[in-house]
Design a protein around this motif. Sequence first.
Motif: not given
Length: 359
Positions: A138-144, A260-262
């Motif tokens: 489970v992670v924050p939506q911004a780190n999904r 932020s890594v995407t």
Amino acid sequence: MTVARTWSVALSGVAGRLVEIEADLTNQLPDFKIIGLPDKALGEASQRVRNACANSGLPFPRRRLTVNLSPASLPKHGSGFDVAIAVAALATEVPMDAASVASSVHLGELGLDGRLRPVPGVLPAVVAAAAAGVRRVVVPQANRAEAELVSGVEVFGAVDLAEVARWHGAAIETSDRDAVVAPEAPALVDDALDLVDVIGQREAVDALIVAAAGGHHLLMCGPPGAGKTMLARRLPGILPELDDRAALSVASIRSLSGESVTSLTRVPPFESPHHSASVASLSSARWLACWSISPRSRSCVSEASAIWAWSSAVLVSSSRVVESNSVRRPSDRRATETVPLAWASTSRWKSSVSASTPS
């Protein structure tokens, strides 16, 4: 149940270790204690968790609550344990699926309004969880998007604490809320500079090719403007593309630095700090993490200031490139003769700096 358990991850550099979060509820005076070597930021999680539960419509226990971070001898730092502490605390009184709570890793910081805030280091934390056999995170939506770069792991991106509790089976209503937005990820350029653009410098170009093919060290000496940095910046273009493991390691360093890594880049990165950077700054955690990926994997190329100062030099190794305009010349001056652009062979380089290079 009076005792609930879940998981989180403690990071030390790019290495992560699973931490079991135990919450125990007892019939004593109301209190909330966090034990297990938390730092100051983690110790303040008790107030963040209380307010987040209250503003999310979740009943926080009114008895004495003790949260233990195990192993207790391992130092824990940062606010990334907030969600795990809140879930374990709520599971002592709120009906939840105990198996779901106990088999999941929770990462993220809690805001006072109950929303999950992004934290740095989610990618290496998920990598460590996957290596330990955990398959639900489970992670924050911004780190999904960052967490989903790790294969074989089910990732749940939550906007607030109420969503997390409902995902674990709690009977609670959730409302549509805006997720906390992460900083915009910098654009990654996968197109490395091409060595074919270099005109002249035949010997230096040949040396780069030999060093890249064999994983050798390369020292280039010469006055400013001779072309050392120009050549060094083109080294990633002749290195092989990063494999999945190396690409994850490079992306993990970016994640730890707060970026932020995407996506994963397959081109070995090139780092170029200022030539006035001190030895202490170059031997910091980021550079050590960069070097520790694998000295032979060629997974990182960095240009750094340094340790040998005399004129201007570039150290090109199989993993990184180190450059400076103020380096101290090795004690054996025969190892690198000063010419407009000279390169030293691997054997001479190793013998000349073996006594002066820090391990």
